[in-house]
Scaffold this motif. Sequence first.
Motif, mmCIF file in Angstrom:
data_model
loop_
_atom_site.group_PDB
_atom_site.id
_atom_site.type_symbol
_atom_site.label_atom_id
_atom_site.label_comp_id
_atom_site.label_asym_id
_atom_site.label_seq_id
_atom_site.Cartn_x
_atom_site.Cartn_y
_atom_site.Cartn_z
ATOM 1 N N LEU A 332 17.512 25.666 30.685
ATOM 2 C CA LEU A 332 17.531 27.068 30.229
ATOM 3 C C LEU A 332 16.821 27.971 31.235
ATOM 4 O O LEU A 332 17.264 29.082 31.512
ATOM 5 N N ILE A 333 15.702 27.468 31.773
ATOM 6 C CA ILE A 333 14.936 28.253 32.748
ATOM 7 C C ILE A 333 15.757 28.461 34.022
ATOM 8 O O ILE A 333 15.785 29.553 34.594
ATOM 9 N N ASN A 334 16.473 27.415 34.444
ATOM 10 C CA ASN A 334 17.338 27.548 35.626
ATOM 11 C C ASN A 334 18.442 28.592 35.397
ATOM 12 O O ASN A 334 18.825 29.312 36.309
ATOM 13 N N ILE A 335 18.939 28.661 34.160
ATOM 14 C CA ILE A 335 20.039 29.594 33.857
ATOM 15 C C ILE A 335 19.528 31.022 33.652
ATOM 16 O O ILE A 335 20.069 31.969 34.212
ATOM 17 N N PHE A 336 18.466 31.177 32.847
ATOM 18 C CA PHE A 336 18.040 32.521 32.426
ATOM 19 C C PHE A 336 16.913 33.129 33.264
ATOM 20 O O PHE A 336 16.727 34.341 33.243
ATOM 21 N N ASN A 337 16.119 32.277 33.938
ATOM 22 C CA ASN A 337 14.984 32.778 34.727
ATOM 23 C C ASN A 337 14.099 33.725 33.891
ATOM 24 O O ASN A 337 13.826 34.853 34.289
ATOM 25 N N PRO A 338 13.637 33.264 32.702
ATOM 26 C CA PRO A 338 12.853 34.155 31.834
ATOM 27 C C PRO A 338 11.405 34.289 32.307
ATOM 28 O O PRO A 338 10.886 33.440 33.024
ATOM 29 N N GLU A 339 10.766 35.378 31.870
ATOM 30 C CA GLU A 339 9.343 35.558 32.165
ATOM 31 C C GLU A 339 8.488 34.697 31.251
ATOM 32 O O GLU A 339 7.394 34.278 31.600
ATOM 33 N N LEU A 340 8.988 34.492 30.022
ATOM 34 C CA LEU A 340 8.176 33.849 28.996
ATOM 35 C C LEU A 340 9.037 32.900 28.174
ATOM 36 O O LEU A 340 10.134 33.266 27.745
ATOM 37 N N VAL A 341 8.536 31.686 27.968
ATOM 38 C CA VAL A 341 9.172 30.733 27.046
ATOM 39 C C VAL A 341 8.147 30.438 25.957
ATOM 40 O O VAL A 341 7.039 29.970 26.238
ATOM 41 N N ILE A 342 8.501 30.770 24.716
ATOM 42 C CA ILE A 342 7.576 30.582 23.597
ATOM 43 C C ILE A 342 8.034 29.384 22.782
ATOM 44 O O ILE A 342 9.195 29.314 22.366
ATOM 45 N N ILE A 343 7.128 28.441 22.561
ATOM 46 C CA ILE A 343 7.441 27.282 21.714
ATOM 47 C C ILE A 343 6.929 27.601 20.310
ATOM 48 O O ILE A 343 5.728 27.775 20.095
ATOM 49 N N GLY A 344 7.862 27.719 19.369
ATOM 50 C CA GLY A 344 7.501 28.073 17.997
ATOM 51 C C GLY A 344 8.065 27.083 16.999
ATOM 52 O O GLY A 344 8.596 26.034 17.370
ATOM 53 N N GLY A 345 7.961 27.418 15.723
ATOM 54 C CA GLY A 345 8.437 26.515 14.681
ATOM 55 C C GLY A 345 7.364 25.515 14.280
ATOM 56 O O GLY A 345 6.276 25.468 14.856
ATOM 57 N N THR A 346 7.689 24.687 13.308
ATOM 58 C CA THR A 346 6.707 23.769 12.704
ATOM 59 C C THR A 346 6.037 22.861 13.735
ATOM 60 O O THR A 346 4.829 22.650 13.693
ATOM 61 N N LEU A 347 6.824 22.307 14.689
ATOM 62 C CA LEU A 347 6.248 21.365 15.651
ATOM 63 C C LEU A 347 5.291 22.040 16.626
ATOM 64 O O LEU A 347 4.447 21.378 17.235
ATOM 65 N N SER A 348 5.404 23.370 16.769
ATOM 66 C CA SER A 348 4.478 24.074 17.680
ATOM 67 C C SER A 348 3.059 24.045 17.135
ATOM 68 O O SER A 348 2.099 24.302 17.866
ATOM 69 N N LEU A 349 2.909 23.726 15.823
ATOM 70 C CA LEU A 349 1.566 23.654 15.226
ATOM 71 C C LEU A 349 0.782 22.450 15.763
ATOM 72 O O LEU A 349 -0.416 22.334 15.544
ATOM 73 N N THR A 350 1.459 21.548 16.504
ATOM 74 C CA THR A 350 0.748 20.430 17.164
ATOM 75 C C THR A 350 0.161 20.885 18.512
ATOM 76 O O THR A 350 -0.503 20.113 19.197
ATOM 77 N N GLU A 351 0.477 22.127 18.888
ATOM 78 C CA GLU A 351 -0.047 22.792 20.091
ATOM 79 C C GLU A 351 0.091 21.943 21.359
ATOM 80 O O GLU A 351 1.193 21.600 21.731
ATOM 81 N N ASP A 352 -1.025 21.559 22.009
ATOM 82 C CA ASP A 352 -0.933 20.887 23.314
ATOM 83 C C ASP A 352 -0.159 19.572 23.260
ATOM 84 O O ASP A 352 0.414 19.159 24.271
ATOM 85 N N TYR A 353 -0.135 18.929 22.101
ATOM 86 C CA TYR A 353 0.577 17.645 22.008
ATOM 87 C C TYR A 353 2.062 17.810 22.323
ATOM 88 O O TYR A 353 2.695 16.891 22.831
ATOM 89 N N ILE A 354 2.627 18.984 22.009
ATOM 90 C CA ILE A 354 4.046 19.196 22.351
ATOM 91 C C ILE A 354 4.204 20.074 23.595
ATOM 92 O O ILE A 354 5.101 19.848 24.398
ATOM 93 N N THR A 355 3.312 21.070 23.780
ATOM 94 C CA THR A 355 3.522 21.989 24.913
ATOM 95 C C THR A 355 3.248 21.324 26.273
ATOM 96 O O THR A 355 3.937 21.622 27.249
ATOM 97 N N GLN A 356 2.274 20.404 26.318
ATOM 98 C CA GLN A 356 1.970 19.769 27.617
ATOM 99 C C GLN A 356 3.126 18.913 28.141
ATOM 100 O O GLN A 356 3.527 19.066 29.294
ATOM 101 N N PRO A 357 3.713 18.010 27.304
ATOM 102 C CA PRO A 357 4.874 17.258 27.824
ATOM 103 C C PRO A 357 6.070 18.158 28.153
ATOM 104 O O PRO A 357 6.831 17.861 29.075
ATOM 105 N N ILE A 358 6.212 19.269 27.427
ATOM 106 C CA ILE A 358 7.292 20.219 27.755
ATOM 107 C C ILE A 358 7.040 20.797 29.152
ATOM 108 O O ILE A 358 7.947 20.814 29.995
ATOM 109 N N ARG A 359 5.797 21.250 29.411
ATOM 110 C CA ARG A 359 5.472 21.831 30.726
ATOM 111 C C ARG A 359 5.702 20.811 31.847
ATOM 112 O O ARG A 359 6.226 21.144 32.914
ATOM 113 N N THR A 360 5.267 19.558 31.607
ATOM 114 C CA THR A 360 5.421 18.506 32.630
ATOM 115 C C THR A 360 6.900 18.286 32.948
ATOM 116 O O THR A 360 7.298 18.216 34.118
#
Length: 403
Positions: A332-360
Amino acid sequence: MYQQFLKEIEIGSKNALIKKRIITYYIYNGSSTIPDLSKELDLSVPTVTKLIGEMYDEGYINDYGKLETSGGRHPNLYGLNPKSGYFIGVDIKKFSINIGLINFKGDMVELKMDIPYNFENSLEGMNELCNLILNFIKKLPIDTEKILNINVNVSGRVNPESGYSFSQFNFEERPLADVLSERLGYPVTIDNDTRAMTYGEYMQGCVKGEKDIIFVNVSWGLGIGIIIDRKIYKGKSGFSGEFGHVNTFDNEIICHCGKKGCLETEASGSALHRTLLERILKGENSILSNRVNMETPITLDEIIAAVNKEDLLCIEIVEEIGQKLGKQIAGLINIFNPELVIIGGTLSLTEDYITQPIRTAVRKYSLNLVNKDSVITASKLKDKAGIVGACMLARSRMFEGTN
């Protein structure tokens, strides 16, 4: 008086349409002077002065007094009168609903979270939803005649312009928005739940001036909301953002859409729930192990709580989901080149546990030059993104026509 103004907008009289533009301007900018407003709307100062005077008399605009300046005459600041109208948002979850009321300025006046509601895609389910909304309205400490619109968030395929829902509550030839308007006695608009969350985050969450944004809703299902140049992108029929149904895996898991291999089958709350049960039944340990054979099924909220209590098995599965999700978000980032990607929804409540592997995974699978532009962050509004968005959409849909 309120309904008269709405009728004028519907008819499309020139003055009413300019007043609608003035309200839209104030929705996004708070307050301003008449010279600033006339410049923004490309209208003469006398025209804007006349219209502001009428809207002041009608009760929609407040005079907030003189603007302090470093010299010359001090112009008056005008803005929306918070008590001139109210808007209701309804956010439907799997086992509950959230209902909120905002005033004209966008301040939350009343909020009821987690009202018990066992979602069923049936006539009975829709009737129960209407009863809960009417019950909420009955207890409000305001003049309910000033409720100008209700927006209901619905999952799946929704056309916000026509008011049709094609996945949920699709029992009549008429649009769902018309059916609900008739049942509730107020104008009703509907929108996709992920798009509403995106709009909520854009208006009152972690967006600070960014124009191009992708919001990833990782709840029971998986969807994205897209904002391009500060406008929500809906697609031709309102069906944009079905990220969870991108064919990604060579697996035999049947998605609720009826197809196999959808991203949602291995990267969503339903995937987390299914995988955890499978692994516990194979003998792996979790603090939820004893819950498997009980009568009441394990909920997604319990699994999120277990992750945040550092349950190793739950953390491991969430991290695996984050990696799979990150790989596709890189695309998605390759296609849209967005400034901001927000991880939301129920699983985002795990915070770094989901956002860190996404960033990696994003760093690994997206183009370096492109991903340098994109900040990845967790939702600021968390479980309130949907209800804030629903309320804000109830207001903006009335005065913008499009969001």
